[in-house]
Write a protein that holds these residues in place. Structure first.
Motif, PDB file in Angstrom:
ATOM      1  N   GLY A   1       0.798  -1.227   0.000  1.00 31.43           N
ATOM      2  CA  GLY A   1       0.000   0.000   0.000  1.00 31.43           C
ATOM      3  C   GLY A   1       0.825   1.268   0.000  1.00 31.43           C
ATOM      4  N   LEU A   2       2.140   1.145  -0.218  1.00 26.50           N
ATOM      5  CA  LEU A   2       3.012   2.315  -0.239  1.00 26.50           C
ATOM      6  C   LEU A   2       3.169   2.819  -1.672  1.00 26.50           C
ATOM      7  CD1 LEU A   2       5.824   0.948   2.099  1.00 26.50           C
ATOM      8  CD2 LEU A   2       4.077   2.601   2.736  1.00 26.50           C
ATOM      9  N   SER A   3       3.208   4.126  -1.836  1.00 22.60           N
ATOM     10  CA  SER A   3       3.425   4.689  -3.169  1.00 22.60           C
ATOM     11  C   SER A   3       4.896   4.541  -3.544  1.00 22.60           C
ATOM     12  CB  SER A   3       3.035   6.165  -3.190  1.00 22.60           C
ATOM     13  OG  SER A   3       3.915   6.923  -2.365  1.00 22.60           O
ATOM     14  N   LYS A   4       5.191   4.687  -4.807  1.00 21.23           N
ATOM     15  CA  LYS A   4       6.571   4.541  -5.283  1.00 21.23           C
ATOM     16  C   LYS A   4       7.515   5.553  -4.630  1.00 21.23           C
ATOM     17  CE  LYS A   4       9.107   3.777  -9.595  1.00 21.23           C
ATOM     18  NZ  LYS A   4       9.012   3.712 -11.060  1.00 21.23           N
ATOM     19  N   PRO A   5       7.135   6.859  -4.526  1.00 19.55           N
ATOM     20  CA  PRO A   5       8.037   7.811  -3.841  1.00 19.55           C
ATOM     21  C   PRO A   5       8.326   7.423  -2.399  1.00 19.55           C
ATOM     22  CG  PRO A   5       6.358   8.986  -5.098  1.00 19.55           C
ATOM     23  CD  PRO A   5       5.962   7.544  -5.110  1.00 19.55           C
ATOM     24  N   THR A   6       7.329   6.844  -1.709  1.00 18.45           N
ATOM     25  CA  THR A   6       7.543   6.433  -0.319  1.00 18.45           C
ATOM     26  C   THR A   6       8.488   5.239  -0.247  1.00 18.45           C
ATOM     27  OG1 THR A   6       5.344   7.226   0.313  1.00 18.45           O
ATOM     28  CG2 THR A   6       6.406   5.674   1.806  1.00 18.45           C
ATOM     29  N   VAL A   7       8.337   4.293  -1.180  1.00 15.47           N
ATOM     30  CA  VAL A   7       9.236   3.134  -1.214  1.00 15.47           C
ATOM     31  C   VAL A   7      10.667   3.599  -1.473  1.00 15.47           C
ATOM     32  CG1 VAL A   7       9.806   0.973  -2.397  1.00 15.47           C
ATOM     33  CG2 VAL A   7       7.416   1.560  -1.975  1.00 15.47           C
ATOM     34  N   ILE A   8      10.833   4.566  -2.367  1.00 15.08           N
ATOM     35  CA  ILE A   8      12.164   5.109  -2.663  1.00 15.08           C
ATOM     36  C   ILE A   8      12.790   5.692  -1.400  1.00 15.08           C
ATOM     37  CG2 ILE A   8      13.385   6.962  -3.893  1.00 15.08           C
ATOM     38  CD1 ILE A   8      11.416   6.491  -6.226  1.00 15.08           C
ATOM     39  N   LYS A   9      12.030   6.524  -0.685  1.00 14.11           N
ATOM     40  CA  LYS A   9      12.538   7.131   0.557  1.00 14.11           C
ATOM     41  C   LYS A   9      12.824   6.053   1.603  1.00 14.11           C
ATOM     42  CE  LYS A   9      13.213  10.829   3.227  1.00 14.11           C
ATOM     43  NZ  LYS A   9      12.141  11.711   3.677  1.00 14.11           N
ATOM     44  N   LEU A  10      11.940   5.067   1.673  1.00  9.79           N
ATOM     45  CA  LEU A  10      12.051   4.012   2.691  1.00  9.79           C
ATOM     46  C   LEU A  10      13.303   3.172   2.501  1.00  9.79           C
ATOM     47  CD1 LEU A  10      10.491   2.646   5.068  1.00  9.79           C
ATOM     48  CD2 LEU A  10       9.483   1.131   3.367  1.00  9.79           C
ATOM     49  N   VAL A  11      13.507   2.638   1.282  1.00 13.40           N
ATOM     50  CA  VAL A  11      14.647   1.742   1.070  1.00 13.40           C
ATOM     51  C   VAL A  11      15.959   2.513   1.029  1.00 13.40           C
ATOM     52  CG1 VAL A  11      13.227   0.017  -0.091  1.00 13.40           C
ATOM     53  CG2 VAL A  11      14.399   1.750  -1.456  1.00 13.40           C
ATOM     54  N   SER A  12      15.903   3.814   0.691  1.00 15.33           N
ATOM     55  CA  SER A  12      17.118   4.633   0.751  1.00 15.33           C
ATOM     56  C   SER A  12      17.578   4.780   2.192  1.00 15.33           C
ATOM     57  CB  SER A  12      16.870   6.017   0.145  1.00 15.33           C
ATOM     58  OG  SER A  12      16.508   5.932  -1.207  1.00 15.33           O
ATOM     59  N   CYS A  13      16.616   4.940   3.111  1.00 19.75           N
ATOM     60  CA  CYS A  13      16.940   5.081   4.535  1.00 19.75           C
ATOM     61  C   CYS A  13      17.189   3.730   5.193  1.00 19.75           C
ATOM     62  CB  CYS A  13      15.806   5.794   5.268  1.00 19.75           C
ATOM     63  SG  CYS A  13      15.514   7.474   4.734  1.00 19.75           S
TER      64      CYS A  13
END
Length: 593
Positions: free
Chosen positions: A222-234
């Motif tokens: 249920g996460l958007s692509k921009p959120t996944v990008i921020k999440l896996v970067s951190c």
């Protein structure tokens, strides 16, 4: 016979080489510049390096050398123009000679300054840099991993530990390169990938197609692509193995509390490390303490750092200190529920320092517990000086200071606070307790303690701390997101300079009479600052015009309220033949009320 001729020629060539060795003197610098392991058949004349197929190539220099170079005087002697030319040469080498894609070659050449500096140290930067460096690269292949890793955001010292021992060309590690391009294509910034490689190198070793599926799995949550990008970067470790069950559990728990999935991206920091298991434990702990879903939701919306800074560790630390102090479990639960903001990172830090202060002056635990139960909010909102500093300023011993605080705890905050409470022009109130309450409210809004912005805000916000909080809660209870209200108030502090009743009346007018959504005040918060007479008069006129088709539906609040009276009459009164008469009757009826 043919073989015999070849043998005779080889023998003759060997004698010629032996004869040459007697007459050709090789300078030491030639040997210093030679990076081949010589055998008997190799010849170095200091002009070019001729190597047989059996020679072993060694990398020209390691990036660790560039660390030493940067501390030497060489770096300061290299001009900006020389560095720019070096970037162009490196780009051309990577793109044209080594067949890197345009994007890869450009990023590496522009984001590997230490590597470029190391390259420039091999030539004379005062001469034609482009020509010299092009010639150097023609005969000296570079270790491509060094500028590549540096361009991903790694420091030279980190790069030196990560460069493979037996590889110099990136294409020799095609698996790593494929996974790097998967992350690039997904949208993850290249500058963040250095951390990802360092923390979770396994990500770059997946078979083709595996990494893309792992990224997609978090979108399925249920996460958007921009959120996944921020999440896996951190948190690159989330891509190791299957979907992280602890993260999924924390996500589901936050969803129940009213925190949207994509809000998480706004709370994450690239500098932080996150323990999702601890976060989940902390959420369950506060649930057992007695917080209901609404309280927990408001707590985390108001203080997201409580959950995301330290992954909830501060809550356990504060809870443990209060229990050791002698407070009963139900008393601690009550303190948390009545003062949820004391769990914010800033307040927790202040609170723990205040406890250390009291222990340092040898106050009894029973007396400390009494002060905590009565003044927990002030302890969390006030940054205190050290006991030695206070004793020196008052010219008293610790025992005397302890007695002063026991007799009047509020005097403690007045004497020990780092803020100049009694300085004229710096505070909105001379009353210490009122000032501290107001300061506590501003800290919850995100102002930094003792900052110029805080001092300015103390003058702008009128009212006690509890009154300001009440007005703030009024906006949240009306339906606005807590973080949205914070931004709104920081942008337009005058909104909270009105009573709760007035704010409620204006919101009711906006929603139920005018038919505008509550979110309209986010775009134009000044609506809440206009007096009701102006709002009623102008909107009554607008509604009258709208009913007769003389005005567009749903004009913005600013269009109707921010213009001058003369402009309003011109565009919203005179546009209809009966408009002036209606406008006059509205003015008379409102003045007569």
């Amino acid at each position: 016979m043919f073989i015999g001729r070849i043998r005779r020629r080889i023998c003759k060539l060997s004698k010629m080489i032996t004869h040459l060795d007697k007459f050709v003197v090789l300078s030491p610098s030639v040997y210093e510049k030679s990076y081949v392991v010589h055998n008997r058949c190799s010849v170095s004349l200091g002009v070019r390096y001729f190597r047989s197929s059996g020679l072993v190539f060694k990398p020209k220099a390691s990036l660790a050398d560039s660390i030493r170079l940067s501390s030497s005087g060489l770096a300061s002697r290299i001009s900006r123009a020389a560095k720019t030319e070096a970037q162009v040469v490196l780009f051309d080498y990577l793109h044209s000679t080594r067949s890197f894609s345009f994007m890869d070659a450009e990023h590496i050449s522009k984001n590997s300054p230490h590597f470029l500096q190391n390259l420039l140290s091999k030539i004379d930067p005062e001469k034609d840099v482009a020509k010299s460096l092009t010639k150097f690269l023609r005969y000296n292949p570079v270790n491509e991993f060094e500028p590549f890793f540096e361009s991903l955001g790694l420091s030279p010292s980190e790069v030196s530990t990560l460069v493979p021992q037996h590889l110099i060309f990136l294409r020799d590690d095609s698996v790593m390169l494929d996974n790097f391009h998967v992350l690039c294509d997904y949208g993850i910034p290249r500058g963040k990938m250095g951390k990802m490689y360092k923390v979770a190198r396994e990500i770059f070793g997946y078979d083709y197609g595996v990494l893309a599926l792992k990224l997609q799995a978090y979108e399925i949550l249920g996460l958007s692509k921009p959120t996944v990008i921020k999440l896996v970067s951190c948190c690159p470790s989330l891509l190791v193995g299957g979907v992280d069950t602890e993260f999924a559990g924390a996500l589901e728990k936050l969803k129940v509390l009213g925190i949207k999935n994509d809000d998480i991206g706004g709370y994450l920091s690239g500098k932080g490390m996150y323990d999702w298991g601890r976060m989940l434990d902390m959420l369950n702990f506060l649930d057992r303490v007695g917080y209901n879903e609404e309280q927990l939701g408001n707590l985390f919306k108001t203080n997201p750092a409580l959950l995301f800074e330290g992954s909830g560790k501060k809550v356990y630390v504060l809870f443990g200190r209060l229990i050791k102090l002698g407070l009963r479990m139900n008393e601690v639960h009550s303190l948390f529920k009545q003062n949820p903001h004391i769990l914010s990172v800033k307040c927790t830090k202040n609170h723990l320092k205040a406890l250390d202060f009291l222990f340092d002056i040898a106050m009894d635990t029973e007396d400390i517990a009494h002060i905590v139960s009565r003044h927990v909010e002030l302890m969390g909102s006030c940054s205190l000086k050290g006991p030695k500093t206070v004793c020196r300023e008052l010219n008293v011993e610790k025992e005397e200071l302890c007695q002063i605080i026991k007799e009047d705890p509020l005097k403690w905050f007045s004497l020990a606070s780092k803020s100049k409470v009694q300085s004229s022009g710096q505070v909105a109130s001379k009353d210490t307790s009122k000032y501290l309450e107001k300061t506590a409210f501003l800290l919850r809004l995100g102002y930094l303690e003792n900052s110029d912005e805080m001092l300015k805000a103390l003058k702008q916000f009128r009212g006690r701390g509890d009154q300001l909080q009440e007005r703030f809660d009024c906006l949240v209870n009306a339906g606005l997101d807590c973080n949205v209200v914070k931004k709104l108030i920081r942008h337009a502090p005058m909104v909270l300079n009105q009573s709760k009743d007035v704010i409620e009346k204006k919101i009711d007018c906006l929603k139920n009479w005018l038919g505008y959504p509550l979110e309209s005040v986010v775009a134009f918060p000044a609506y809440l600052c206009y007096d009701m007479e102006r709002i009623s008069r102008r909107f009554s006129m607008y509604v009258w015009l709208r009913e007769r088709g003389a005005a567009k539906p749903k004009l913005s609040l600013s269009t109707l309220l921010a213009c001058s009276d003369a402009r309003f009459v011109k565009y919203f009164v005179d546009v209809h033949p009966k408009g002036p008469a209606k406008w006059e009757s509205l003015n008379k009826s409102l003045h007569s009320i």
